[in-house]
Scaffold this motif. Structure first.
Motif, PDB file in Angstrom:
ATOM      1  N   THR A 150      65.674 -62.591 -56.903  1.00 35.53           N
ATOM      2  CA  THR A 150      65.483 -61.154 -56.930  1.00 35.53           C
ATOM      3  C   THR A 150      64.777 -60.724 -55.648  1.00 35.53           C
ATOM      4  OG1 THR A 150      63.434 -61.556 -58.122  1.00 35.53           O
ATOM      5  CG2 THR A 150      65.342 -60.938 -59.441  1.00 35.53           C
ATOM      6  N   ASP A 151      64.654 -59.440 -55.478  1.00 34.39           N
ATOM      7  CA  ASP A 151      64.027 -58.925 -54.266  1.00 34.39           C
ATOM      8  C   ASP A 151      62.833 -58.064 -54.648  1.00 34.39           C
ATOM      9  OD1 ASP A 151      63.477 -58.009 -51.716  1.00 34.39           O
ATOM     10  OD2 ASP A 151      64.890 -56.324 -51.911  1.00 34.39           O
ATOM     11  N   PRO A 152      61.604 -58.537 -54.469  1.00 29.65           N
ATOM     12  CA  PRO A 152      61.266 -59.888 -53.997  1.00 29.65           C
ATOM     13  C   PRO A 152      61.357 -60.902 -55.129  1.00 29.65           C
ATOM     14  CG  PRO A 152      59.280 -58.681 -54.517  1.00 29.65           C
ATOM     15  CD  PRO A 152      60.423 -57.728 -54.741  1.00 29.65           C
ATOM     16  N   PRO A 153      61.357 -62.192 -54.787  1.00 32.96           N
ATOM     17  CA  PRO A 153      61.396 -63.238 -55.818  1.00 32.96           C
ATOM     18  C   PRO A 153      60.207 -63.118 -56.767  1.00 32.96           C
ATOM     19  CG  PRO A 153      61.842 -64.157 -53.657  1.00 32.96           C
ATOM     20  CD  PRO A 153      61.413 -62.741 -53.423  1.00 32.96           C
ATOM     21  N   LEU A 154      60.444 -63.395 -58.027  1.00 38.10           N
ATOM     22  CA  LEU A 154      59.422 -63.185 -59.051  1.00 38.10           C
ATOM     23  C   LEU A 154      58.465 -64.362 -59.251  1.00 38.10           C
ATOM     24  CD1 LEU A 154      61.611 -61.612 -61.888  1.00 38.10           C
ATOM     25  CD2 LEU A 154      59.763 -60.455 -60.656  1.00 38.10           C
ATOM     26  N   THR A 155      57.205 -64.031 -59.380  1.00 35.17           N
ATOM     27  CA  THR A 155      56.230 -65.030 -59.818  1.00 35.17           C
ATOM     28  C   THR A 155      56.431 -65.217 -61.324  1.00 35.17           C
ATOM     29  OG1 THR A 155      54.593 -64.506 -58.129  1.00 35.17           O
ATOM     30  CG2 THR A 155      53.775 -65.483 -60.175  1.00 35.17           C
ATOM     31  N   ILE A 156      56.401 -66.461 -61.732  1.00 37.08           N
ATOM     32  CA  ILE A 156      56.857 -66.794 -63.077  1.00 37.08           C
ATOM     33  C   ILE A 156      55.851 -67.651 -63.848  1.00 37.08           C
ATOM     34  CG2 ILE A 156      58.546 -68.310 -64.223  1.00 37.08           C
ATOM     35  CD1 ILE A 156      59.701 -65.620 -63.478  1.00 37.08           C
ATOM     36  N   VAL A 157      55.666 -67.338 -65.127  1.00 36.44           N
ATOM     37  CA  VAL A 157      54.997 -68.274 -66.032  1.00 36.44           C
ATOM     38  C   VAL A 157      56.127 -69.118 -66.608  1.00 36.44           C
ATOM     39  CG1 VAL A 157      53.623 -68.582 -68.104  1.00 36.44           C
ATOM     40  CG2 VAL A 157      53.220 -66.601 -66.634  1.00 36.44           C
ATOM     41  N   ASP A 158      56.203 -70.314 -66.115  1.00 42.18           N
ATOM     42  CA  ASP A 158      57.361 -71.146 -66.422  1.00 42.18           C
ATOM     43  C   ASP A 158      57.274 -71.735 -67.823  1.00 42.18           C
ATOM     44  OD1 ASP A 158      59.701 -72.520 -66.122  1.00 42.18           O
ATOM     45  OD2 ASP A 158      58.813 -74.169 -64.996  1.00 42.18           O
ATOM     46  N   ILE A 159      58.249 -71.388 -68.637  1.00 41.77           N
ATOM     47  CA  ILE A 159      58.355 -71.955 -69.967  1.00 41.77           C
ATOM     48  C   ILE A 159      59.365 -73.083 -69.849  1.00 41.77           C
ATOM     49  CG2 ILE A 159      59.169 -71.485 -72.311  1.00 41.77           C
ATOM     50  CD1 ILE A 159      56.569 -70.111 -71.696  1.00 41.77           C
ATOM     51  N   ASP A 160      58.881 -74.286 -69.914  1.00 44.89           N
ATOM     52  CA  ASP A 160      59.776 -75.413 -69.672  1.00 44.89           C
ATOM     53  C   ASP A 160      60.500 -75.779 -70.961  1.00 44.89           C
ATOM     54  OD1 ASP A 160      61.087 -77.700 -69.031  1.00 44.89           O
ATOM     55  OD2 ASP A 160      59.403 -78.583 -67.927  1.00 44.89           O
ATOM     56  N   THR A 161      61.612 -75.111 -71.169  1.00 45.79           N
ATOM     57  CA  THR A 161      62.318 -75.291 -72.432  1.00 45.79           C
ATOM     58  C   THR A 161      62.952 -76.668 -72.547  1.00 45.79           C
ATOM     59  OG1 THR A 161      64.193 -74.203 -71.419  1.00 45.79           O
ATOM     60  CG2 THR A 161      62.774 -72.868 -72.795  1.00 45.79           C
ATOM     61  N   GLY A 162      63.254 -77.242 -71.397  1.00 47.37           N
ATOM     62  CA  GLY A 162      63.797 -78.592 -71.439  1.00 47.37           C
ATOM     63  C   GLY A 162      62.763 -79.544 -72.011  1.00 47.37           C
ATOM     64  N   MET A 163      61.567 -79.455 -71.496  1.00 49.95           N
ATOM     65  CA  MET A 163      60.484 -80.318 -71.972  1.00 49.95           C
ATOM     66  C   MET A 163      60.216 -80.077 -73.457  1.00 49.95           C
ATOM     67  SD  MET A 163      58.374 -82.646 -71.421  1.00 49.95           S
ATOM     68  CE  MET A 163      58.260 -82.888 -69.638  1.00 49.95           C
ATOM     69  N   LEU A 164      60.330 -78.828 -73.828  1.00 51.83           N
ATOM     70  CA  LEU A 164      60.105 -78.459 -75.220  1.00 51.83           C
ATOM     71  C   LEU A 164      61.092 -79.198 -76.131  1.00 51.83           C
ATOM     72  CD1 LEU A 164      58.030 -76.381 -76.081  1.00 51.83           C
ATOM     73  CD2 LEU A 164      59.860 -74.696 -76.283  1.00 51.83           C
ATOM     74  N   GLY A 165      62.353 -79.148 -75.737  1.00 49.88           N
ATOM     75  CA  GLY A 165      63.387 -79.814 -76.520  1.00 49.88           C
ATOM     76  C   GLY A 165      63.156 -81.314 -76.545  1.00 49.88           C
ATOM     77  N   ASP A 166      62.822 -81.836 -75.399  1.00 50.34           N
ATOM     78  CA  ASP A 166      62.572 -83.265 -75.285  1.00 50.34           C
ATOM     79  C   ASP A 166      61.453 -83.702 -76.224  1.00 50.34           C
ATOM     80  OD1 ASP A 166      62.924 -85.734 -73.281  1.00 50.34           O
ATOM     81  OD2 ASP A 166      60.799 -85.488 -73.774  1.00 50.34           O
ATOM     82  N   GLN A 167      60.348 -82.989 -76.159  1.00 44.75           N
ATOM     83  CA  GLN A 167      59.203 -83.337 -76.995  1.00 44.75           C
ATOM     84  C   GLN A 167      59.521 -83.200 -78.476  1.00 44.75           C
ATOM     85  OE1 GLN A 167      56.012 -84.507 -76.115  1.00 44.75           O
ATOM     86  NE2 GLN A 167      57.188 -84.934 -74.263  1.00 44.75           N
TER      87      GLN A 167
ATOM     88  N   SER B  59      66.940 -76.332 -74.295  1.00 48.34           N
ATOM     89  CA  SER B  59      66.318 -77.233 -75.252  1.00 48.34           C
ATOM     90  C   SER B  59      67.380 -78.144 -75.832  1.00 48.34           C
ATOM     91  CB  SER B  59      65.682 -76.469 -76.399  1.00 48.34           C
ATOM     92  OG  SER B  59      64.793 -75.511 -75.905  1.00 48.34           O
ATOM     93  N   LEU B  60      68.500 -77.542 -76.151  1.00 54.73           N
ATOM     94  CA  LEU B  60      69.578 -78.300 -76.766  1.00 54.73           C
ATOM     95  C   LEU B  60      70.025 -79.441 -75.871  1.00 54.73           C
ATOM     96  CD1 LEU B  60      71.421 -78.408 -79.209  1.00 54.73           C
ATOM     97  CD2 LEU B  60      73.015 -76.929 -77.997  1.00 54.73           C
ATOM     98  N   PHE B  61      70.122 -79.151 -74.595  1.00 57.02           N
ATOM     99  CA  PHE B  61      70.525 -80.187 -73.645  1.00 57.02           C
ATOM    100  C   PHE B  61      69.574 -81.370 -73.725  1.00 57.02           C
ATOM    101  CE2 PHE B  61      70.146 -82.045 -69.363  1.00 57.02           C
ATOM    102  CZ  PHE B  61      71.465 -82.435 -69.162  1.00 57.02           C
ATOM    103  N   ALA B  62      68.293 -81.057 -73.722  1.00 59.45           N
ATOM    104  CA  ALA B  62      67.287 -82.116 -73.766  1.00 59.45           C
ATOM    105  C   ALA B  62      67.344 -82.871 -75.084  1.00 59.45           C
ATOM    106  CB  ALA B  62      65.903 -81.510 -73.561  1.00 59.45           C
ATOM    107  N   ILE B  63      67.511 -82.143 -76.150  1.00 54.70           N
ATOM    108  CA  ILE B  63      67.569 -82.769 -77.473  1.00 54.70           C
ATOM    109  C   ILE B  63      68.755 -83.731 -77.533  1.00 54.70           C
ATOM    110  CG2 ILE B  63      68.027 -82.341 -79.923  1.00 54.70           C
ATOM    111  CD1 ILE B  63      66.540 -79.614 -79.519  1.00 54.70           C
ATOM    112  N   GLU B  64      69.883 -83.265 -77.036  1.00 59.38           N
ATOM    113  CA  GLU B  64      71.075 -84.099 -77.068  1.00 59.38           C
ATOM    114  C   GLU B  64      70.845 -85.376 -76.278  1.00 59.38           C
ATOM    115  OE1 GLU B  64      74.994 -85.731 -76.674  1.00 59.38           O
ATOM    116  OE2 GLU B  64      73.660 -85.249 -75.014  1.00 59.38           O
ATOM    117  N   GLN B  65      70.139 -85.245 -75.187  1.00 61.94           N
ATOM    118  CA  GLN B  65      69.901 -86.412 -74.346  1.00 61.94           C
ATOM    119  C   GLN B  65      69.067 -87.464 -75.074  1.00 61.94           C
ATOM    120  OE1 GLN B  65      68.359 -85.227 -70.556  1.00 61.94           O
ATOM    121  NE2 GLN B  65      70.073 -86.201 -69.533  1.00 61.94           N
TER     122      GLN B  65
END
Lengths: 330, 330
Positions: free
Chosen positions: A278-295, A83-89
């Motif tokens: 990971t083994d196997p790769p994980l299905t994810i509910v993606d929390i887009d923290t970048g977008m969060l910071g941006d918004q 988030s911080l990265f996005a905010i800084e941007q």
DNA sequence: ATTAGTTGTGCAAGCGATTGCATGATATTG
DNA sequence: CAATATCATGCAATCGCTTGCACAACTAAT
């Protein structure tokens, strides 16, 4: 002493206010004058003193990001840093500085000082700091909460991911894949986002409910879930509150030689870089923290520019389907 | 308008300079006067305007931390965030703010602006930004590089972990455990710290050298090392440039059913929280990034207070022995 | 040619603190 | 008790810039 605006003015043969106007792109200035001023600035390697500017103009050109980190772990939490990265941007585009401050030990004094001592023009706050007395102190100072506050949800200004909808997505997906007995694993049941995720889980689940709290560590998730997996009527799928819980679960399954996704399905919140490997790769509910910071930053600047009041922005989450939950052939 | 120092002065029946002296704890002020001033400040809820203070005093009360992050990944890099946490803590104790700025896109302009526009009193810089022209621009402005610069090592001021010594530690340990053919896995061979780690490896190794570069991802490490492990004369131990490489290696060993630590030993740089929970847990050359940030900030403040010039601080690393390298019984 | 409207620039008063110097009141000393 | 040192405080300049107001010069309209 440093080069000042009047040095530039002298060299360019104009008044200092003219230089100021050139710098700020204000009013109408002859092309010729402008050029003389620019030349003088370059010759003297002039850099306006931002402190003097801010004092005179009343805007400090900085926003504050407050963190509530008791230890380095919480701080390096990738949720925060993305988030911080996005905010800084966003701030950089606006010509603003970003000040970070850890408010953990100070009971609101950090926030008060940033605000009242005119160090920032606006604040991005963690939901944990929100309470009526702080909100009163803040008054109409521009701020945005990054996450949903536990209290005053309707009366504050925040940006958050829709955690309830995330759980809904996860449960639906697991149900579609034919899992019957879906459990919720992990999380501190006192934290707001966990509560909301659990609420979404409860709302969407059709079969039996099972909520398994952990202390947030991989280790604890591992040992806790190990017991449960050994039972006969164990769940056949898990929604994990975070990647840590999921890693513990993976380890437990491996230990018990339970196959994923055929015997147990897994969906986890958050998208750690490692989740893909990971083994196997994980299905994810993606929390887009970048977008969060941006918004959050965008909204904050809108408030600083007085272009809006309190607003609540809820970003929806996406499911990234990987092997850990794909029981059905595609 | 906000409450100013003269409002306080008026209410307390003194001159504004007296109030200023009370605030700054300067000179000798009667206990009685002090109390009157404090009472007035409290009554009016006075907070000194830090901008005006800075302008008058010439100190801005902030330090800048510059990052060189092209993407969110680099920024959320836990190396950086842990250091940042420590830096913020030191700054907070000193009553300083921390400004973070991403210098990736700006070719030194970020640094120049922070410094010349009087936004900060000192800078913490990434080693990648160091070059002769920047150093000339910096002059005697207080700064500390967080990491060893690739150029001007002797002529700059920096704090770093001793990467060479870290490799030395790792190789020695593996040798003690009876491993014969130790390879170095991972890392961008152009980055300074990788070069230094590899140098330490080369210096300490006795048997045959083998350096296996990767692109930094777990995936790449996995596929690269898979080939190597299938060879007959494969190494029996690896020093990994980072945790990502180690995760890839673990995965490859698992795939090929190579036992750790009996058939292959592993030591990795960096101490990710997860390294403790892998199977088996990883032996680590611990890079204490918190201490790094702490030392950098301390040094910076010493320089701001004019109590020292350029200094180079090298922190030694520690080995955390876990199962992945323990071939001998204890 | 007179009046009114722009335009480009200068003047000087802030912004809200800090701080060197001056001063009157006390304390110290011979 | 006079002379000197010390103390507590006030006065006013200063930090470097912004900005409302004033004004001269020039353009446009009547």
């Amino acid at each position: 002493m440093a080069v000042t605006i009047s040095d530039v003015a002298k060299l360019a043969g104009v008044n200092s206010s003219t230089v100021s106007r050139v710098i700020n792109g204000k009013a109408s200035i002859t092309q010729e004058t402008k050029e003389r001023v620019y030349a003088a600035m370059k010759e003297l390697d002039f850099h306006p003193n931002s402190l003097a500017r801010s004092l005179a103009s009343g805007l400090c050109g900085a926003i504050g990001v407050v963190v509530d980190a008791r230890d380095a772990e919480a701080f390096s939490n990738f949720f925060f840093s993305r988030s911080l990265f996005a905010i800084e941007q966003v701030a950089q585009e606006k010509g603003y500085q970003v000040i970070i401050a850890n408010g953990a030990q100070s009971k609101g004094r950090t926030i008060e000082s940033l605000m009242k001592e005119r160090k920032v023009d606006g604040l991005i706050l963690p939901p944990t700091t929100v309470n009526p007395s702080l909100m009163e102190a803040i008054g109409d100072f521009p701020y945005v909460v990054l996450g949903t506050p536990d209290t005053l949800r309707g009366a504050t200004c925040w940006v958050d991911n829709n955690n309830e909808q995330g759980s809904d997505l996860a449960v639906h997906h697991l149900q579609e894949q034919g899992y019957q007995h879906i459990a919720y694993l992990g999380g501190n049941q006192k934290r707001g986002f966990t509560i909301r995720r659990v609420r979404g889980y409860k709302k969407t689940i059709t079969g039996e409910e099972l909520i398994i709290p952990t202390d947030g560590t991989t280790e604890n998730a591992y040992s806790t879930v190990l017991e449960i997996l050994e039972k006969k009527d164990r769940p056949d799928a898990f929604v994990c509150n975070d990647n840590m819980a999921a890693f513990g679960l993976l380890k437990a399954c491996k230990k018990l030689k339970i196959r994923i996704p055929s015997e147990v399905g897994i969906v986890a919140f958050d998208n750690y870089p490692l989740a893909e490997y990971t083994d196997p790769p994980l299905t994810i509910v993606d929390i887009d923290t970048g977008m969060l910071g941006d918004q959050a930053a965008q909204l904050l600047f809108r408030r600083i520019d007085k272009r809006c009041g309190n607003q609540q922005i809820m970003l929806s989450t996406n499911l990234i389907v990987r092997e850990s939950s794909e029981r059905l052939a595609k």
